[in-house]
Design a protein around this motif. Structure first.
Motif, PDB file in Angstrom:
ATOM      1  N   VAL A  72       0.881  -1.168   0.000  1.00 56.04           N
ATOM      2  CA  VAL A  72       0.000   0.000   0.000  1.00 56.04           C
ATOM      3  C   VAL A  72       0.919   1.218   0.000  1.00 56.04           C
ATOM      4  CG1 VAL A  72      -1.716   1.280   1.323  1.00 56.04           C
ATOM      5  CG2 VAL A  72      -1.817  -1.223   1.233  1.00 56.04           C
ATOM      6  N   VAL A  73       0.914   1.982  -1.079  1.00 55.95           N
ATOM      7  CA  VAL A  73       1.864   3.082  -1.244  1.00 55.95           C
ATOM      8  C   VAL A  73       1.118   4.415  -1.306  1.00 55.95           C
ATOM      9  CG1 VAL A  73       3.758   4.022  -2.621  1.00 55.95           C
ATOM     10  CG2 VAL A  73       3.384   1.533  -2.526  1.00 55.95           C
ATOM     11  N   VAL A  74       1.467   5.326  -0.412  1.00 53.37           N
ATOM     12  CA  VAL A  74       0.863   6.654  -0.378  1.00 53.37           C
ATOM     13  C   VAL A  74       1.979   7.681  -0.464  1.00 53.37           C
ATOM     14  CG1 VAL A  74      -0.527   8.288   0.943  1.00 53.37           C
ATOM     15  CG2 VAL A  74      -1.072   5.842   1.005  1.00 53.37           C
ATOM     16  N   ARG A  75       1.929   8.512  -1.496  1.00 53.94           N
ATOM     17  CA  ARG A  75       2.938   9.543  -1.723  1.00 53.94           C
ATOM     18  C   ARG A  75       4.355   8.948  -1.679  1.00 53.94           C
ATOM     19  NH1 ARG A  75      -0.897  12.192   1.669  1.00 53.94           N
ATOM     20  NH2 ARG A  75      -2.087  13.729   0.473  1.00 53.94           N
ATOM     21  N   ARG A  76       4.516   7.862  -2.415  1.00 54.92           N
ATOM     22  CA  ARG A  76       5.795   7.180  -2.590  1.00 54.92           C
ATOM     23  C   ARG A  76       6.333   6.536  -1.316  1.00 54.92           C
ATOM     24  NH1 ARG A  76       9.253  11.217  -6.648  1.00 54.92           N
ATOM     25  NH2 ARG A  76       7.633  11.366  -8.261  1.00 54.92           N
ATOM     26  N   LEU A 103      -0.968  -5.873   1.724  1.00 54.22           N
ATOM     27  CA  LEU A 103      -2.099  -6.792   1.642  1.00 54.22           C
ATOM     28  C   LEU A 103      -1.610  -8.122   1.084  1.00 54.22           C
ATOM     29  CD1 LEU A 103      -4.995  -4.636   0.104  1.00 54.22           C
ATOM     30  CD2 LEU A 103      -4.317  -4.876   2.488  1.00 54.22           C
ATOM     31  N   TYR A 104      -2.116  -9.209   1.639  1.00 62.15           N
ATOM     32  CA  TYR A 104      -1.746 -10.546   1.192  1.00 62.15           C
ATOM     33  C   TYR A 104      -2.998 -11.295   0.721  1.00 62.15           C
ATOM     34  CZ  TYR A 104       2.428 -10.009   4.260  1.00 62.15           C
ATOM     35  OH  TYR A 104       3.571  -9.588   4.906  1.00 62.15           O
ATOM     36  N   GLY A 105      -2.808 -12.153  -0.286  1.00 62.93           N
ATOM     37  CA  GLY A 105      -3.819 -13.117  -0.670  1.00 62.93           C
ATOM     38  C   GLY A 105      -3.132 -14.463  -0.779  1.00 62.93           C
ATOM     39  N   ALA A 106      -3.830 -15.556  -0.443  1.00 63.36           N
ATOM     40  CA  ALA A 106      -3.134 -16.849  -0.397  1.00 63.36           C
ATOM     41  C   ALA A 106      -4.061 -18.016  -0.723  1.00 63.36           C
ATOM     42  CB  ALA A 106      -2.516 -17.057   0.979  1.00 63.36           C
ATOM     43  N   LEU A 107      -3.418 -19.075  -1.231  1.00 59.01           N
ATOM     44  CA  LEU A 107      -4.061 -20.366  -1.486  1.00 59.01           C
ATOM     45  C   LEU A 107      -3.506 -21.407  -0.525  1.00 59.01           C
ATOM     46  CD1 LEU A 107      -3.864 -20.535  -5.389  1.00 59.01           C
ATOM     47  CD2 LEU A 107      -5.981 -20.429  -4.049  1.00 59.01           C
ATOM     48  N   ARG A 108      -4.287 -22.425  -0.270  1.00 62.04           N
ATOM     49  CA  ARG A 108      -3.814 -23.529   0.567  1.00 62.04           C
ATOM     50  C   ARG A 108      -3.206 -24.651  -0.280  1.00 62.04           C
ATOM     51  NH1 ARG A 108      -5.610 -22.174   5.534  1.00 62.04           N
ATOM     52  NH2 ARG A 108      -7.527 -20.960   5.673  1.00 62.04           N
ATOM     53  N   THR A 109      -3.058 -24.382  -1.566  1.00 61.62           N
ATOM     54  CA  THR A 109      -2.387 -25.322  -2.469  1.00 61.62           C
ATOM     55  C   THR A 109      -1.271 -24.590  -3.200  1.00 61.62           C
ATOM     56  OG1 THR A 109      -3.982 -24.801  -4.229  1.00 61.62           O
ATOM     57  CG2 THR A 109      -4.462 -26.720  -2.835  1.00 61.62           C
ATOM     58  N   ALA A 110      -0.329 -25.360  -3.723  1.00 57.69           N
ATOM     59  CA  ALA A 110       0.814 -24.761  -4.418  1.00 57.69           C
ATOM     60  C   ALA A 110       0.543 -24.727  -5.921  1.00 57.69           C
ATOM     61  CB  ALA A 110       2.088 -25.554  -4.119  1.00 57.69           C
ATOM     62  N   ARG A 111       0.004 -23.605  -6.386  1.00 58.82           N
ATOM     63  CA  ARG A 111      -0.201 -23.414  -7.819  1.00 58.82           C
ATOM     64  C   ARG A 111      -0.053 -21.932  -8.149  1.00 58.82           C
ATOM     65  NH1 ARG A 111      -5.616 -21.921  -8.812  1.00 58.82           N
ATOM     66  NH2 ARG A 111      -7.068 -22.382  -7.093  1.00 58.82           N
ATOM     67  N   PRO A 112       0.315 -21.612  -9.380  1.00 57.27           N
ATOM     68  CA  PRO A 112       0.591 -20.216  -9.743  1.00 57.27           C
ATOM     69  C   PRO A 112      -0.619 -19.314  -9.550  1.00 57.27           C
ATOM     70  CG  PRO A 112       1.445 -21.710 -11.401  1.00 57.27           C
ATOM     71  CD  PRO A 112       0.586 -22.537 -10.491  1.00 57.27           C
ATOM     72  N   LEU A 113      -0.355 -18.092  -9.128  1.00 54.09           N
ATOM     73  CA  LEU A 113      -1.382 -17.069  -9.001  1.00 54.09           C
ATOM     74  C   LEU A 113      -1.330 -16.194 -10.255  1.00 54.09           C
ATOM     75  CD1 LEU A 113      -0.632 -16.169  -5.291  1.00 54.09           C
ATOM     76  CD2 LEU A 113      -2.668 -17.351  -6.124  1.00 54.09           C
ATOM     77  N   GLY A 114      -2.415 -16.140 -10.996  1.00 51.99           N
ATOM     78  CA  GLY A 114      -2.420 -15.445 -12.278  1.00 51.99           C
ATOM     79  C   GLY A 114      -2.590 -13.945 -12.173  1.00 51.99           C
ATOM     80  N   ASP A 115      -2.690 -13.317 -13.366  1.00 51.42           N
ATOM     81  CA  ASP A 115      -2.829 -11.859 -13.432  1.00 51.42           C
ATOM     82  C   ASP A 115      -4.130 -11.371 -12.812  1.00 51.42           C
ATOM     83  OD1 ASP A 115      -0.402 -11.670 -14.696  1.00 51.42           O
ATOM     84  OD2 ASP A 115      -1.253 -11.593 -16.724  1.00 51.42           O
ATOM     85  N   ARG A 116      -5.179 -12.179 -12.911  1.00 52.24           N
ATOM     86  CA  ARG A 116      -6.457 -11.763 -12.328  1.00 52.24           C
ATOM     87  C   ARG A 116      -6.326 -11.554 -10.829  1.00 52.24           C
ATOM     88  NH1 ARG A 116     -11.843 -15.541 -11.521  1.00 52.24           N
ATOM     89  NH2 ARG A 116     -13.035 -14.012 -10.306  1.00 52.24           N
ATOM     90  N   ALA A 117      -5.666 -12.469 -10.166  1.00 53.73           N
ATOM     91  CA  ALA A 117      -5.479 -12.347  -8.721  1.00 53.73           C
ATOM     92  C   ALA A 117      -4.636 -11.125  -8.390  1.00 53.73           C
ATOM     93  CB  ALA A 117      -4.824 -13.607  -8.172  1.00 53.73           C
ATOM     94  N   LEU A 118      -3.578 -10.905  -9.164  1.00 55.73           N
ATOM     95  CA  LEU A 118      -2.705  -9.761  -8.908  1.00 55.73           C
ATOM     96  C   LEU A 118      -3.453  -8.452  -9.125  1.00 55.73           C
ATOM     97  CD1 LEU A 118       0.072  -8.632  -8.251  1.00 55.73           C
ATOM     98  CD2 LEU A 118       0.668  -8.842 -10.672  1.00 55.73           C
TER      99      LEU A 118
END
Length: 276
Positions: free
Chosen positions: A103-107, A113-128
């Protein structure tokens, strides 16, 4: 922060989201300067992550904090691209794929913020993209909070009979009224409106007590803008209202105050302790 995490989960489909702010954005007890304290959890099964202090450069969040950019790993415990000070907490929650967005305010980085899965698979552009949008929500809220706190500081300064000082207070009052509806934090909004009420009667508390007039919050907002010299269009832009709506509120306020012009309404509102 809580609302942003809910948005992150809805936008990404990720089962777990969590985050916190740096010490400069609201230090918790024992929180070191520049450290992110995980204060909010959404979808978590345990409390392993709550209260965790994340230092710049440490773990995934610390990497995002120090680089001021989003970072992600597919297998947190096995990643060679981050340090592993927080593996025990992450494992206790059963997380594998994790992304972290600053979270960046005035540089300046003010949180993560974190988002996570309980499995090991790539997180795509939609999630990002969804995580970054949630971070923007927090950034905007912090900008508003910073502005409110700056204006509150002006109003808390000693006020003398000097006309210029009173004009500064009146300008701050109008700006605070315009910011109030934008605040997500109910405690800060209540504090702001309480200060506005104090300022309104400060110039002449005796006359204010003798002339009770009740206006709606929006009527007061419009009068505060008019008092600062704003046109109906300018007040509408400031308050997020249409010029016609502003005109309606102004007419209603003038009727209640028993006045016929904008200037008379401002004077009457000040005498009634509605405006400073």
């Amino acid at each position: 922060m809580r609302a942003a995490l809910v948005r992150l989960r809805r936008g990404t489909g990720l089962p777990v989201a969590f985050g916190g702010l740096t010490a400069g954005a609201g230090r918790a007890a024992g929180q070191a300067a520049g450290q992110v304290r995980i204060a909010e959890l959404s979808g978590a099964a345990t409390h392993a992550l709550r209260g965790l202090g994340v230092a710049a450069g440490s773990g995934l969040g610390g990497k995002a904090l120090s680089l001021a950019r989003a970072c992600a790993v597919t297998d947190y415990q096995g990643s060679r691209h981050i340090s592993h000070e927080y593996d025990a907490a992450v494992a206790a929650e059963g997380l594998h794929s994790v992304l972290a967005v600053p979270v960046v305010v005035r540089r300046r980085v003010r949180g993560v913020l974190y988002g996570a899965l309980r499995t090991a698979r790539p997180l795509g552009d939609r999630a990002l993209d969804a995580a970054m949008a949630a971070a923007r929500d927090v950034e905007q809220a912090l900008v508003v909070r910073d502005e409110v706190q700056s204006l509150l500081a002006v109003t808390r300064a000693p006020v003398t009979e000097d006309g210029g000082a009173w004009e500064a207070v009146r300008e701050a009052h109008g700006a605070l009224r315009a910011l109030a509806p934008k605040l997500v934090d109910p405690e800060l909004r209540s504090e702001l409106l309480a200060v506005c009420g104090t300022l309104a009667v400060a110039s002449d508390p005796v006359r204010a007590a003798e002339a009770p007039v009740t206006l709606t919050p929006r009527e007061v907002d419009v009068l505060a803008c008019v008092a600062s010299g704003a046109t109906n269009a300018g007040a509408g832009e400031r308050l997020g209202l249409r010029p016609e709506t502003v005109k309606g509120y102004l007419r209603s306020a003038m009727r209640k105050l028993g006045t016929h012009t904008r200037g008379e309404a401002v004077v009457a509102a000040r005498r009634a302790g509605i405006l400073p």
